[in-house]
Design a protein around this motif. Sequence first.
Motif, PDB file in Angstrom:
ATOM      1  N   THR A   5      42.223  -1.036   2.197  1.00 40.10           N
ATOM      2  CA  THR A   5      43.079  -0.237   3.141  1.00 40.10           C
ATOM      3  C   THR A   5      42.580   1.084   3.407  1.00 40.10           C
ATOM      4  N   TYR A   6      42.340   1.728   2.173  1.00 46.03           N
ATOM      5  CA  TYR A   6      41.834   3.181   2.001  1.00 46.03           C
ATOM      6  C   TYR A   6      40.363   3.308   2.674  1.00 46.03           C
ATOM      7  N   LEU A   7      39.672   2.239   2.256  1.00 43.98           N
ATOM      8  CA  LEU A   7      38.228   2.268   2.729  1.00 43.98           C
ATOM      9  C   LEU A   7      38.004   2.096   4.360  1.00 43.98           C
ATOM     10  N   ILE A   8      39.153   0.998   4.969  1.00 44.84           N
ATOM     11  CA  ILE A   8      38.795   0.876   6.258  1.00 44.84           C
ATOM     12  C   ILE A   8      39.449   2.201   6.954  1.00 44.84           C
ATOM     13  N   ASP A   9      40.595   2.557   6.381  1.00 39.32           N
ATOM     14  CA  ASP A   9      41.455   3.697   7.321  1.00 39.32           C
ATOM     15  C   ASP A   9      40.488   4.976   7.458  1.00 39.32           C
ATOM     16  N   ASN A  10      39.580   5.157   6.195  1.00 40.19           N
ATOM     17  CA  ASN A  10      38.989   6.248   6.393  1.00 40.19           C
ATOM     18  C   ASN A  10      37.304   5.933   6.778  1.00 40.19           C
ATOM     19  N   ARG A  11      37.158   4.843   7.008  1.00 41.21           N
ATOM     20  CA  ARG A  11      35.799   4.419   7.563  1.00 41.21           C
ATOM     21  C   ARG A  11      34.665   4.491   6.849  1.00 41.21           C
ATOM     22  N   ILE A  12      35.038   4.448   5.290  1.00 43.23           N
ATOM     23  CA  ILE A  12      34.002   4.459   4.112  1.00 43.23           C
ATOM     24  C   ILE A  12      33.237   3.423   4.247  1.00 43.23           C
ATOM     25  N   ASN A  13      31.941   3.372   4.150  1.00 41.65           N
ATOM     26  CA  ASN A  13      30.972   2.486   4.128  1.00 41.65           C
ATOM     27  C   ASN A  13      30.615   2.476   2.654  1.00 41.65           C
ATOM     28  N   GLU A  14      30.945   1.727   1.752  1.00 43.96           N
ATOM     29  CA  GLU A  14      30.582   1.639   0.296  1.00 43.96           C
ATOM     30  C   GLU A  14      30.314   0.460   0.147  1.00 43.96           C
ATOM     31  N   PRO A  15      29.124  -0.611   0.405  1.00 43.41           N
ATOM     32  CA  PRO A  15      29.334  -1.885   0.354  1.00 43.41           C
ATOM     33  C   PRO A  15      29.659  -2.529  -1.024  1.00 43.41           C
ATOM     34  N   TYR A  16      30.478  -3.260  -1.312  1.00 46.72           N
ATOM     35  CA  TYR A  16      30.849  -3.932  -2.521  1.00 46.72           C
ATOM     36  C   TYR A  16      31.626  -2.947  -3.444  1.00 46.72           C
ATOM     37  N   PHE A  17      31.975  -2.181  -2.874  1.00 45.02           N
ATOM     38  CA  PHE A  17      32.692  -0.998  -3.869  1.00 45.02           C
ATOM     39  C   PHE A  17      33.855  -1.665  -4.535  1.00 45.02           C
ATOM     40  N   TYR A  25      34.328 -12.747 -13.341  1.00 46.36           N
ATOM     41  CA  TYR A  25      34.097 -13.330 -11.858  1.00 46.36           C
ATOM     42  C   TYR A  25      35.028 -14.014 -11.540  1.00 46.36           C
ATOM     43  N   GLY A  26      35.647 -14.925 -12.543  1.00 47.07           N
ATOM     44  CA  GLY A  26      36.575 -16.023 -11.889  1.00 47.07           C
ATOM     45  C   GLY A  26      37.824 -15.352 -11.430  1.00 47.07           C
ATOM     46  N   ASP A  27      38.445 -14.366 -12.019  1.00 47.25           N
ATOM     47  CA  ASP A  27      39.490 -13.553 -11.623  1.00 47.25           C
ATOM     48  C   ASP A  27      39.200 -12.664 -10.203  1.00 47.25           C
ATOM     49  N   LEU A  28      38.248 -12.446 -10.017  1.00 48.93           N
ATOM     50  CA  LEU A  28      37.705 -11.813  -8.884  1.00 48.93           C
ATOM     51  C   LEU A  28      37.745 -12.656  -7.669  1.00 48.93           C
ATOM     52  N   PHE A  29      37.160 -13.987  -8.162  1.00 47.50           N
ATOM     53  CA  PHE A  29      36.946 -14.983  -6.940  1.00 47.50           C
ATOM     54  C   PHE A  29      38.194 -15.468  -6.408  1.00 47.50           C
ATOM     55  N   LEU A  89      35.378  -7.115   5.713  1.00 50.76           N
ATOM     56  CA  LEU A  89      35.313  -6.330   4.257  1.00 50.76           C
ATOM     57  C   LEU A  89      35.473  -7.500   3.353  1.00 50.76           C
ATOM     58  N   LEU A  90      36.474  -8.196   3.217  1.00 49.26           N
ATOM     59  CA  LEU A  90      36.858  -9.260   2.381  1.00 49.26           C
ATOM     60  C   LEU A  90      35.667 -10.299   2.107  1.00 49.26           C
ATOM     61  N   LEU A  91      35.353 -10.721   3.262  1.00 53.53           N
ATOM     62  CA  LEU A  91      34.236 -11.724   3.113  1.00 53.53           C
ATOM     63  C   LEU A  91      33.047 -11.064   2.448  1.00 53.53           C
ATOM     64  N   SER A  92      32.685 -10.121   2.635  1.00 58.36           N
ATOM     65  CA  SER A  92      31.542  -9.380   2.025  1.00 58.36           C
ATOM     66  C   SER A  92      31.645  -9.164   0.735  1.00 58.36           C
ATOM     67  N   GLU A  93      32.796  -8.774   0.241  1.00 58.22           N
ATOM     68  CA  GLU A  93      33.191  -8.843  -1.334  1.00 58.22           C
ATOM     69  C   GLU A  93      33.236 -10.155  -1.847  1.00 58.22           C
ATOM     70  N   LEU A 151      30.383 -13.998  -5.194  1.00 62.75           N
ATOM     71  CA  LEU A 151      29.620 -15.490  -5.334  1.00 62.75           C
ATOM     72  C   LEU A 151      28.217 -15.312  -6.005  1.00 62.75           C
ATOM     73  N   ASN A 152      27.436 -14.506  -5.271  1.00 65.80           N
ATOM     74  CA  ASN A 152      26.041 -14.297  -5.626  1.00 65.80           C
ATOM     75  C   ASN A 152      26.075 -13.902  -7.059  1.00 65.80           C
ATOM     76  N   GLN A 153      26.697 -12.735  -7.338  1.00 60.01           N
ATOM     77  CA  GLN A 153      26.244 -12.150  -8.831  1.00 60.01           C
ATOM     78  C   GLN A 153      27.003 -13.317  -9.826  1.00 60.01           C
ATOM     79  N   TRP A 154      28.090 -13.905  -9.444  1.00 57.79           N
ATOM     80  CA  TRP A 154      28.544 -14.977 -10.355  1.00 57.79           C
ATOM     81  C   TRP A 154      27.571 -15.848 -10.759  1.00 57.79           C
ATOM     82  N   ILE A 155      26.991 -16.642  -9.385  1.00 51.97           N
ATOM     83  CA  ILE A 155      26.010 -17.732  -9.895  1.00 51.97           C
ATOM     84  C   ILE A 155      24.878 -17.076 -10.471  1.00 51.97           C
ATOM     85  N   LYS A 156      24.231 -15.847 -10.148  1.00 50.62           N
ATOM     86  CA  LYS A 156      23.225 -15.438 -10.869  1.00 50.62           C
ATOM     87  C   LYS A 156      23.528 -15.157 -12.361  1.00 50.62           C
TER      88      LYS A 156
END
Length: 236
Positions: free
Chosen positions: A123-135, A147-151, A176-180, A185-190
């Motif tokens: 919510t903070y990132l969206i409201d303040n239009r902060i573009n920090e990929p995968y923050f 990773y399992g808890d995050l997924f 934003l959620l789908l980006s995360e 998933l990519n990092q977990w698989i790697k």
Amino acid sequence: VPEQILRDTTMRLAKLRGFCDRHPMYKSSPHIIGDTTTLLREFAIPFELVESELSIVHAIEVNPRRNDIDNIWTKIIRKASQRATDTGSIQPIADIILESAQKFYPHDLRVFPLQTIVRLVATYLIDNRINEPYFITRILRQANVAYGDLFNTYHQLYSNRAEPFNNSQPGGGMELLLSELAYVLNQWIKSADERIHGYISEYLTTVSHFAFRQDLAHEFLEIQRKLEAFSANMFE
């Protein structure tokens, strides 16, 4: 130890009032230091020590109410957000998450509610239009959140579509959620792929060393081949 956290927290809070040595709470046994309501009302809340509110609840409450925890985290993120605005950096938000994770993750998820934390930071990132990929993922991984808890957290938020993830507009919460989700998933698989390759090499060495049957070695080699093919398609 919860009792030690409670004693340390209440002692620090009481010193702010200058009566640590004479407050009746400290003349009693450590086992009857006081109830949550007293500690919150007389110490943490008046001084806006929201991080200490969390420690108090962690130390005393057996079954804290989820709404109470969510409200405390709302205040924690709001306070960190103000510091972020003042400094022009989102590092204060990262710092408080890392500090709290060191205290409470993974042994007390009651006071480290991942869904609430992700929702508030998003919510903070969206409201303040902060573009920090995968923050969000990067910070929680620094905090050693699995990773399992995050997924599981992201997928539950995706399924529930709670605010801000009910906004499907470009640049909104769902994107934003789908980006995360894609990132974790990519990092977990790697990560799993690297570990599994190492394990298979170890298993093959054992098969060879003890002269076990060859079809067992062939089975592991076939698994390795499939993994390599999967990785090539996944990360090309």
